[in-house]
Design a protein around this motif. Structure first.
Motif, PDB file in Angstrom:
ATOM      1  N   VAL A 117      -3.633  -4.989  -3.836  1.00  0.00           N
ATOM      2  CA  VAL A 117      -3.692  -5.250  -2.406  1.00  0.00           C
ATOM      3  C   VAL A 117      -2.411  -5.943  -1.970  1.00  0.00           C
ATOM      4  N   GLU A 161      -4.311  -6.473   4.998  1.00  0.00           N
ATOM      5  CA  GLU A 161      -4.567  -6.102   3.619  1.00  0.00           C
ATOM      6  C   GLU A 161      -4.770  -4.596   3.487  1.00  0.00           C
ATOM      7  N   THR A 191      -4.237  -1.307   0.245  1.00  0.00           N
ATOM      8  CA  THR A 191      -3.898  -1.056  -1.147  1.00  0.00           C
ATOM      9  C   THR A 191      -2.477  -0.504  -1.230  1.00  0.00           C
TER      10      THR A 191
END
Length: 764
Positions: free
Chosen positions: A54, A61, A63
């Motif tokens: 992350v 946030e 990935t």
């Protein structure tokens, strides 16, 4: 780049080996039948556990594989297992990135990303790569070579940054993210011992003091003997004596409100770091020393102080979740640093070319931002303000028929503000469009003084009250040197999720860096026209188009990130200093700053990052990058010299390959896991300046290895780390003034030699 037969064979062998290993990796990974989400056999995280990383590259946030940005992230776990000592070590695994300690210093950072950066740490020169500590932009490079401790992760973004970050940075950004304090008492201890007398210690502790309040802090000490010896003083050269501390208090008066008050301080009391002469003394015949880390330098103080770097800062963060979709954030920060720097250019036991210097910097910044995260629309909008002052004074003490001391003072204020916004809209579940923009106003105000005094004892400004003034070359007071640069810089991006495993993105972004004034300008002796001096140098601009693909194969066992980029770089700021003849006798007797806007350049390149989980225990990760950076216009005295100019700190090819194997094995009755890893990094030819010289570094390869044991509960970690095991000698910088003084100056600085260290980490 011109390749010799030997170098071409070396590169071919390296490429062939990497391709062979990668090919085997892909075949083995595709043949693997264990589910990608199978749990590890023990509780402890392994090198092979390739979970979702992350990042907050877009101020929310996401990935790593989903974010449509060229970004590399390092977790605290990765940094610990690889024994990464400081930020400069990351450059060997980052595409198209150079991070290194500036010449003659342990703690000043020189950073370049995709050919864009800034080598000169003097007042007046803005960084091309932004360094951030928890969203706080560090305006100056002094003290930015931070030891890595107490971090949650480090993110490195490549390409222009402006619609997402408080301060616009034209080349990229390096972001330290420290971890928030936990809900329980937490005490951690890390100790390191190694060759060259290395002894390090880090103590970190935090505890709740009430249901809604927590306090914590870290204190660290990093010491090392020199890699070489100063044969004049008897002290170590390239030693380390660094003390650092952080304190923070966090408050959560309501579930929707988070407040953090933090402070940090660093003090570097290392010996002066002096270079290795590459030429015999022109007058004395002093021979070249056999050890590249040895020196004969005799300058030990500046303004009566031993070398010393002090830096500290305080900050306040407020995060308020106004609704499930919207968050308000305020970041307030103030920082100061001071450096006493005795720089011995000639590196001999005589006073031939000395520069005792003092740097002082201070800054205040305020940022307000609002982020919105909805089902279809996500984005950030903010305002940013910075008020910074950079001050330096130094003497240039030169031997000659008539020894002189040239006093230089630069005092430069920067006041800048900006409004920025970036929004991403999901047209469908697969396709999204992002638009961003930034309006920046950069205002500079400076005073510059340059005076020549008779004698080699220094000027009044650096403690010699009896110095006799010969001439004033430059004298600009505040009000005479002012400029204001304004710019709107947009960004457009498209992202398409082909399926759950493949994401394609394309973006166009414009970067901007304001103009300024060279504090070493020489109006009389250097014959710089006063009108040109008052105008300063112009802003630089870059337009970057990027196409990327982020993919996962075989259920997530193989991850690849590929990026192609093309940049048009205009009005490139080239700060530098050259030897000059100030009295017309045909002999160089001083040096002055010569900062120009080079004109135009084309930069294009390719980047590949890959990570493959071969088995639950074995992983391979790698990086390869290529860059073609060329000036297309570089005007010197009215003549285009682009054919004779090169990009500094930008190797054409870079590569890295890392293999790690986890072995479950108890130690002294404690369940745990061994991690055995090896790493090889390759850097192509690197130029130190815009013209080729003896300071340039030929292609080189570094080998590292680590053996680490981690207990199953994660409380104990012990390891042995070897860096540069081949003991490769490679230049990182230097001084090139062969015509100045009696002896001539051509000195080089080098990266660390072979080091071996043992670490022990314990979490109570």
């Amino acid at each position: 780049m011109r390749l010799t037969n030997k170098k071409l064979k070396q590169l071919n062998r390296s490429a062939a080996a990497m391709l062979a290993i990668t090919g085997s990796t892909l075949a083995m990974a595709h043949a693997q039948t264990t589910p990608a989400d199978a749990p590890p056999s023990q509780e402890v995280a392994t090198e092979a556990s390739m979970g979702k990383v992350v990042v907050t590259a877009r101020r929310r946030e996401e990935t790593l594989q989903d974010v449509p940005v060229s970004v590399t992230a390092y977790s605290a776990e990765q940094l610990s297992k690889q024994g990464i000592p400081d930020i400069t070590a990351l450059a060997f695994s980052l595409p198209n990135t150079t991070l290194k300690a500036s010449r003659a210093t342990n703690s000043t950072l020189t950073a370049f990303i995709r050919g864009v950066g800034q080598q000169d740490p003097l007042a007046g020169f803005e960084a091309g790569v932004g360094i951030y500590l928890d969203d706080i932009y560090l305006a100056r490079p002094q003290g930015a070579v931070a030891e890595i401790y107490d971090v949650e992760r480090i993110e490195v973004l490549r390409g222009p940054q402006g619609t997402l970050y408080g301060r616009n940075t034209i080349g990229g950004a390096v972001k330290y993210v420290t971890r928030k304090l936990g809900p329980k008492t937490d005490v951690r201890l890390k100790a390191t011992a190694g060759n060259h007398g290395q002894l390090d210690g880090v103590l970190t502790a935090s505890t709740p003091i009430s249901e809604g309040a927590r306090i914590g802090g870290s204190i660290a000490k990093f010491t090392r003997d020199g890699f070489g010896t100063n044969h004049t003083t008897g002290k170590g050269n390239y030693d380390k004596d660094l003390t650092a501390a952080r304190l923070s208090a966090e408050f959560m008066p309501t579930p929707d409100l988070f407040i953090r008050i933090a402070g940090d301080a660093t003090q570097d009391d290392s010996n002066p770091k002096n270079g290795h002469r590459l030429i015999v003394g022109r007058t004395s015949g002093a021979p070249i020393l056999g050890n590249v880390f040895d020196t004969r330098a005799n300058l030990t103080q500046a303004l009566g102080h031993d070398q010393e770097v002090k830096a500290h800062g305080v900050s306040a963060l407020i995060e308020w979740s106004m609704s499930p979709e919207m968050t308000f954030k305020s970041v307030t920060a103030a920082r100061k640093d001071k450096s006493y720097a005795p720089i011995d250019f000639d590196s001999l036991a005589v006073t031939d070319f000395h520069v005792p210097a003092l740097y002082k910097n201070k800054q205040f910044s305020q940022e307000f931002q609002v982020t919105y995260t909805g089902d279809r629309l996500q984005g950030v909008a903010g305002v940013y303000y910075i008020d910074a002052n950079a001050f330096n004074i130094f003497d240039t003490i030169l031997a000659g028929a008539v020894p002189t001391s040239t006093f230089t003072k630069g005092d430069i204020d920067t006041k800048a503000w900006a409004v920025f916004a970036d929004a991403n809209y999901k047209v469908s579940d697969a396709f999204s469009v992002s638009l961003g923009g930034r309006y920046t106003v950069d205002k500079r105000e400076a005073s510059v003084l340059r005076q020549i005094y008779f004698g080699a004892a220094g000027s009044p400004g650096l403690g010699n009250a009896g110095a006799v003034l010969f001439r004033t070359d430059t004298d600009f007071t505040r009000g005479e040197l002012e400029r204001e640069d304004k710019k709107f810089t947009p960004k457009v991006g498209l992202a398409y999720k082909v399926n759950d495993d493949h994401n394609v993105y394309a973006s166009w972004a414009r970067g901007f860096k304001g103009g300024g004034f060279d504090p070493r300008m020489n109006v009389v002796g250097g014959r710089l026209p006063p009108a040109q001096a008052r105008a300063g140098y112009s802003p630089e601009n870059i337009d970057t188009v990027e196409l990327g693909l982020k993919s996962a194969f075989n259920g997530g066992r193989i991850l690849t990130n590929v990026a192609l980029f093309n940049s048009d770089y205009e009005d490139v700021q080239i700060p530098g200093s050259v030897a000059i003849d100030t009295n017309g006798d045909g002999k160089d007797d001083s040096f002055a700053g010569v900062t120009t806007n080079a004109g135009k350049a084309k930069i294009k390149g390719f980047e590949l990052e890959a990570n493959a989980r071969i088995t639950d225990q074995f992983t391979l990760s790698g990086m390869y990058s290529y860059i073609d950076a060329k000036y297309t216009r570089f005007i010197v005295a009215g003549v285009d010299q682009s054919a004779n100019r090169v990009f500094q700190n930008t190797p054409e090819n870079s590569a890295n390959l890392r293999a790690a194997y986890d072995i479950p094995m108890p130690v002294m009755g404690h369940n745990g896991r061994w991690t055995v890893s090896a790493n090889v990094a390759y850097k192509d030819d690197t130029n130190q300046f815009e013209t080729k010289s003896l300071l340039d570094q030929e292609a080189y390869t570094l080998w590292d290895a680590s053996v680490v044991w981690t207990s199953a509960n994660g409380k104990i970690r012990a390891g042995v780390h070897g860096k540069n095991l081949g003991n490769e000698e490679y230049k990182t910088g230097g001084y090139l003034f062969p015509t100045l003084g009696f002896e001539g100056t051509l000195t080089a600085f080098y990266g660390n030699p072979r080091t071996v260290s043992a670490t022990l980490e314990y979490r109570f």
